[in-house]
Design a protein around this motif. Structure first.
Motif, short mmCIF file in Angstrom:
data_model
loop_
_atom_site.label_atom_id
_atom_site.label_comp_id
_atom_site.label_asym_id
_atom_site.label_seq_id
_atom_site.Cartn_x
_atom_site.Cartn_y
_atom_site.Cartn_z
N GLN A 170 1.95 33.49 17.62
CA GLN A 170 2.04 32.27 18.39
C GLN A 170 2.35 31.03 17.56
N ASN A 171 2.11 31.08 16.25
CA ASN A 171 2.37 29.89 15.44
C ASN A 171 3.85 29.55 15.38
N ARG A 172 4.72 30.48 15.73
CA ARG A 172 6.14 30.16 15.84
C ARG A 172 6.39 29.14 16.96
N TYR A 173 5.44 29.02 17.88
CA TYR A 173 5.58 28.06 18.98
C TYR A 173 4.98 26.70 18.63
N ASN A 174 4.36 26.58 17.47
CA ASN A 174 3.87 25.26 17.06
C ASN A 174 5.04 24.30 16.96
N LEU A 175 4.84 23.07 17.39
CA LEU A 175 5.92 22.08 17.32
C LEU A 175 6.36 21.87 15.87
N SER A 176 5.41 21.90 14.95
CA SER A 176 5.75 21.71 13.53
C SER A 176 6.60 22.86 13.01
N ALA A 177 6.24 24.09 13.35
CA ALA A 177 6.99 25.25 12.87
C ALA A 177 8.40 25.25 13.43
N GLN A 178 8.55 24.91 14.70
CA GLN A 178 9.87 24.91 15.29
C GLN A 178 10.75 23.82 14.68
N ALA A 179 10.15 22.65 14.39
CA ALA A 179 10.92 21.58 13.74
C ALA A 179 11.32 21.98 12.32
N MET A 180 10.43 22.64 11.59
CA MET A 180 10.77 23.11 10.24
C MET A 180 11.89 24.13 10.28
N LYS A 181 11.80 25.07 11.21
CA LYS A 181 12.83 26.09 11.34
C LYS A 181 14.19 25.46 11.63
N GLU A 182 14.22 24.53 12.57
CA GLU A 182 15.49 23.89 12.94
C GLU A 182 16.04 23.08 11.77
N THR A 183 15.16 22.42 11.01
CA THR A 183 15.61 21.59 9.89
C THR A 183 16.18 22.45 8.77
N VAL A 184 15.51 23.56 8.47
CA VAL A 184 16.01 24.46 7.43
C VAL A 184 17.34 25.08 7.86
N ASP A 185 17.42 25.55 9.10
CA ASP A 185 18.64 26.20 9.57
C ASP A 185 19.83 25.23 9.62
N SER A 186 19.57 23.99 9.99
CA SER A 186 20.65 23.02 10.13
C SER A 186 21.06 22.38 8.81
N ARG A 187 20.24 22.59 7.76
CA ARG A 187 20.48 21.97 6.46
C ARG A 187 20.50 20.45 6.56
N ARG A 188 19.67 19.93 7.44
CA ARG A 188 19.60 18.48 7.62
C ARG A 188 19.29 17.76 6.32
N PHE A 189 18.42 18.33 5.51
CA PHE A 189 18.07 17.76 4.21
C PHE A 189 18.63 18.60 3.06
N GLY A 190 19.69 19.33 3.34
CA GLY A 190 20.27 20.19 2.32
C GLY A 190 19.59 21.54 2.30
N ALA A 191 19.92 22.33 1.29
CA ALA A 191 19.37 23.68 1.19
C ALA A 191 17.90 23.64 0.82
N PRO A 192 17.11 24.58 1.31
CA PRO A 192 15.70 24.66 0.90
C PRO A 192 15.58 25.11 -0.54
N LEU A 193 14.62 24.54 -1.26
CA LEU A 193 14.36 24.89 -2.65
C LEU A 193 13.18 25.83 -2.80
N GLY A 194 12.32 25.89 -1.80
CA GLY A 194 11.15 26.75 -1.85
C GLY A 194 10.05 26.21 -0.96
N ALA A 195 8.98 26.99 -0.84
CA ALA A 195 7.86 26.62 0.04
C ALA A 195 6.54 27.00 -0.60
N VAL A 196 5.50 26.26 -0.20
CA VAL A 196 4.13 26.56 -0.62
C VAL A 196 3.24 26.48 0.62
#
Length: 352
Positions: free
Chosen positions: A128-154
């Motif tokens: 269900q955490n895929r439905y969190n508003l934060s997770a969906q915004a992160m997914k869309e931002t990474v996929d769209s490359r809005r801030f460029g390519a992802p460098l990594g996550a913690v």
């Protein structure tokens, strides 16, 4: 048409499923199944529905369209296969099962079973955490490359589980019944988000151990994993059930031209752009705050997409991805016998 729902396993998380079902129009909770007489009595009292002690009897008596599986991990397979065999749709709690062989059988059944009408039953898994508003915004931002390519996550999961959490329900601390500890029971949600947002995982390295509850459980209560994604970037997961309280799960993603950090809310910071804050939904009345806010959203979506007949987007194949990562961690630690904490270094074969 009103859809008829059956809950199998009346424990903590089943209350959230019951709450969701009663908030959805054209869905009726028709019964609860549990092997324990006291839990059946509680369900009859709290939900005012009839109960049964076996899945077969419950399906025969209550004729459900959808079976909700909220049993201990090792019982998922038998319940899911019985439901599919009766032509019912299934919505199961994570993980899909306690071990990979069992999960493979569920995947095969979900792909090959057809009801008498020729329709293939749908199977959904509660990440269900895929439905969190934060997770969906992160997914869309990474996929769209809005801030460029992802460098990594913690990511961090710092929660508290006292000995009583395990002694009250011993299946939680056993390899045979739970299939693991912290990683498969709590942190698997964060593992799922990392592989969903950052991309497929091709290698795992890390440490698992029983640092605080070695006298109580045989599974792990602490883990640190490094996940290498198909793109070559890495995600770090630090997780424990030995924190003094249940702290918010955090996820930081660094990108070429910005950063994102989620906790109780999402903060997005981009080069030469104003900071953006996305508030999260509040948890439901019956959900524990640290579970997140989106269980009901997933359950509603599962029912709203019922009529289209399409495979639910978080299906058994999708759920296998996080289970394989978790099992790769355990396998790399030599099966993690006797609470040993070992390094692990795994390649693609575990994650195919």
């Amino acid at each position: 048409m009103t859809l008829r729902a059956l809950i199998v396993g009346y424990g903590s998380v089943s209350a959230v499923h019951a709450e969701a079902l009663r908030s959805i129009s054209d869905v009726e909770l028709v019964g609860v199944c549990d092997v324990a007489p006291d839990r059946r009595d509680a369900a009859e009292c709290e939900l005012a529905v009839p109960t049964a002690s076996t899945v077969e009897d419950a399906i025969r008596r209550f004729a459900p369209d959808v079976v909700h599986v909220t049993t201990p991990h090792h019982e998922h397979e038998s319940v899911i296969l019985a439901a599919l065999g009766a032509g019912c749709d299934v919505l199961t709690e994570k993980p899909i099962s306690s071990d990979l062989s069992s999960a493979d059988r569920i995947v095969a059944a979900a792909e090959n079973t057809k009801s008498q009408s020729g329709r293939s039953p749908r199977v959904g898994v509660c990440f269900q955490n895929r439905y969190n508003l934060s997770a969906q915004a992160m997914k869309e931002t990474v996929d769209s490359r809005r801030f460029g390519a992802p460098l990594g996550a913690v990511a961090t999961v710092a929660w508290h589980r006292p000995p009583e959490y395990y002694t009250s329900k011993p299946w939680r601390g056993s390899w045979a019944t739970s299939g693991g500890g912290l990683l498969i029971n709590q942190a698997i949600h964060t593992v799922d988000l990392l592989q969903w947002i950052m991309g497929p995982v091709v290698a795992v390295r890390g440490r698992v151990g029983t640092d605080a509850l070695s006298e109580v459980i045989e599974v792990e209560d602490t883990a640190t994993l490094t996940l290498t994604h198909e793109s070559g970037v890495r995600s770090i997961l630090m997780a424990t059930n030995a924190a003094p309280t249940n702290l918010p799960v955090t996820l930081d993603i660094a990108m070429e031209h910005g950063n994102m950090r989620s906790g109780t809310e999402l903060l997005m910071t981009g080069d030469d752009t104003p900071d953006e804050v996305i508030k999260e939904r509040l948890p439901s009345d019956r959900a524990k705050a640290y579970w997140g806010s989106s269980h009901i959203e997933l359950i509603r979506d599962f029912y709203e997409s019922h009529e289209d007949g399409e495979t639910f987007w978080i299906d058994p194949n999708e759920a296998m991805k996080s289970l394989r990562i978790v099992k790769a961690a355990y396998d790399g630690a030599g099966g993690f016998p006797h609470r040993a904490a070992r390094d692990l270094d795994l390649g693609n074969p575990y994650l195919r």
